[in-house]
Enzyme design. Sequence first.
Site, mmCIF file in Angstrom:
data_model
loop_
_atom_site.group_PDB
_atom_site.id
_atom_site.type_symbol
_atom_site.label_atom_id
_atom_site.label_comp_id
_atom_site.label_asym_id
_atom_site.label_seq_id
_atom_site.Cartn_x
_atom_site.Cartn_y
_atom_site.Cartn_z
ATOM 1 N N TYR A 22 -33.416 -48.337 -90.877
ATOM 2 C CA TYR A 22 -32.881 -49.042 -92.037
ATOM 3 C C TYR A 22 -33.505 -50.407 -92.283
ATOM 4 O O TYR A 22 -33.439 -50.928 -93.381
ATOM 5 C CB TYR A 22 -31.358 -49.206 -91.886
ATOM 6 C CG TYR A 22 -30.687 -47.944 -91.423
ATOM 7 C CD1 TYR A 22 -30.635 -46.817 -92.240
ATOM 8 C CD2 TYR A 22 -30.138 -47.853 -90.141
ATOM 9 C CE1 TYR A 22 -30.049 -45.642 -91.806
ATOM 10 C CE2 TYR A 22 -29.541 -46.679 -89.703
ATOM 11 C CZ TYR A 22 -29.504 -45.578 -90.537
ATOM 12 O OH TYR A 22 -28.937 -44.414 -90.103
ATOM 13 N N ASP A 24 -36.694 -51.619 -92.330
ATOM 14 C CA ASP A 24 -37.835 -51.688 -93.237
ATOM 15 C C ASP A 24 -37.413 -51.460 -94.681
ATOM 16 O O ASP A 24 -37.784 -52.218 -95.578
ATOM 17 C CB ASP A 24 -38.886 -50.648 -92.842
ATOM 18 C CG ASP A 24 -39.449 -50.887 -91.449
ATOM 19 O OD1 ASP A 24 -39.533 -52.053 -91.050
ATOM 20 O OD2 ASP A 24 -39.775 -49.907 -90.760
ATOM 21 N N ARG A 278 -29.484 -57.023 -84.947
ATOM 22 C CA ARG A 278 -30.705 -56.474 -84.371
ATOM 23 C C ARG A 278 -31.828 -56.517 -85.408
ATOM 24 O O ARG A 278 -31.575 -56.560 -86.625
ATOM 25 C CB ARG A 278 -30.486 -55.032 -83.930
ATOM 26 C CG ARG A 278 -30.340 -54.087 -85.100
ATOM 27 C CD ARG A 278 -30.148 -52.632 -84.698
ATOM 28 N NE ARG A 278 -30.723 -51.744 -85.709
ATOM 29 C CZ ARG A 278 -30.483 -50.448 -85.792
ATOM 30 N NH1 ARG A 278 -29.648 -49.879 -84.935
ATOM 31 N NH2 ARG A 278 -31.064 -49.714 -86.722
ATOM 32 N N GLY A 279 -33.077 -56.491 -84.925
ATOM 33 C CA GLY A 279 -34.214 -56.358 -85.816
ATOM 34 C C GLY A 279 -34.385 -57.552 -86.735
ATOM 35 O O GLY A 279 -34.099 -58.691 -86.367
ATOM 36 N N GLU A 280 -34.854 -57.292 -87.953
ATOM 37 C CA GLU A 280 -35.177 -58.374 -88.881
ATOM 38 C C GLU A 280 -34.116 -58.588 -89.950
ATOM 39 O O GLU A 280 -33.607 -59.698 -90.117
ATOM 40 C CB GLU A 280 -36.522 -58.099 -89.565
ATOM 41 C CG GLU A 280 -36.912 -59.158 -90.583
ATOM 42 C CD GLU A 280 -38.320 -58.976 -91.134
ATOM 43 O OE1 GLU A 280 -38.556 -59.338 -92.306
ATOM 44 O OE2 GLU A 280 -39.189 -58.480 -90.393
ATOM 45 N N ASP A 281 -33.773 -57.540 -90.690
ATOM 46 C CA ASP A 281 -32.919 -57.732 -91.863
ATOM 47 C C ASP A 281 -31.550 -58.278 -91.487
ATOM 48 O O ASP A 281 -31.078 -59.266 -92.058
ATOM 49 C CB ASP A 281 -32.774 -56.408 -92.617
ATOM 50 C CG ASP A 281 -32.054 -56.585 -93.948
ATOM 51 O OD1 ASP A 281 -32.411 -57.508 -94.700
ATOM 52 O OD2 ASP A 281 -31.134 -55.802 -94.234
#
Length: 391
Positions: A22, A24, A278-281
């Site tokens: 999700y 990207d 978590r991650g970027e977004d």
Amino acid sequence: MKQMVVPAMRTWDIFCSVIDNYGDVGVSWRLARSLAHEQGAQVRLWVDDLTAFQRIRPDIRPERAQQSCDGVTVCAWRPDMSAGRPADVVVEAFGCTLPEAYVADMVTRSPPPVWINLEYLSAETWVAAHHGLPSPHPRLPLTKYFFFPGYTEQTGGLLRERDLLMRRAHFVQHDVAAHWQSLGLPPPVPGEWRISLFAYENPALAELLDAWHASAEPVTLLVPEGRILPQVADWLGVPGLHACDAARRGALEVRVLPFASQDDYDRLLWACDLNFVRGEDSCVRAQWAARPLVWQAYPQAAAAHHDKLDALLAIYTASLESAAAQVLIGTWQRWNGVPGAPDMAACWAGWRAQRDVLGAHATVWQARLADHPGLVDTLVKFVESKRSQAV
């Protein structure tokens, strides 16, 4: 801040290959929607996994080759697709590879499209030196430019809608109680922690749940459906967990939420006292939420993600008093598997002691970020400068 508007004829093609479920497509969708709403651009968003996109945007129909959604034309990126005339601006999200036929068609345009490789976000110092650099195509008369989101004005900035902070402020002032009611929860009792958990699989989870189980204050843990649920179920000793399930162990109450749309997830971040992301977004959205956060970087081979972790910790804690900074650093490191980090029982004791300081810091941090131009305005300004050079 002066805001640039894209001329009405300007068109954009954004290509997104879904790698991490999700994140990207989440960033790509936010970018596409902001360009359409705030800049007047005509945007096509090409996505190779519309089923994943549907999880964060429920009205998407994965079986359709093309559909209109919130002012953006969403297209299925398939091997046999025909994209037609390339847009004025072409964005590769996170280094995905454009179709060869599409690249060949880009050459036929005069001037050729401005070609952007939208990179992953990092606070590492090398990012500023690489932001905006050209990469000529090895065979064709085309140049691609690297565009890095970032935390300084020497980078592309962070993605945010122009009305985001206003919407958050209105929610915090007027809508929090209704939000808890919509989730079937009463208002928090004095001292209670409301914590959201959105995470990859994590070896430190069990000791964190143990700490909350034994906490002196009640903890309500809100877990959207996702990859961490099987671990939570194992700790609870149940065969599985699903949306709307609930369980209580000691001071800890676990509530499983349906996988949220982007807007619903924002509201969850705004309402909680602490957000595990978590991650970027979700990391960026948690920073705009002005709430304390614990970030889990996307795991990479040879622990390469620890460099990204250290870089963000360095700037996020730079103005934070020592005791609170050590709590935050220790927790982030333990959650990301850094050797030698304190265990979660010690980390949680620190959070309890530094709760007010860490909460105030999150508000100050959000305001500091808001002083920099947003990614969309910065990207549009960059594109327009390259267009003017090509004419």
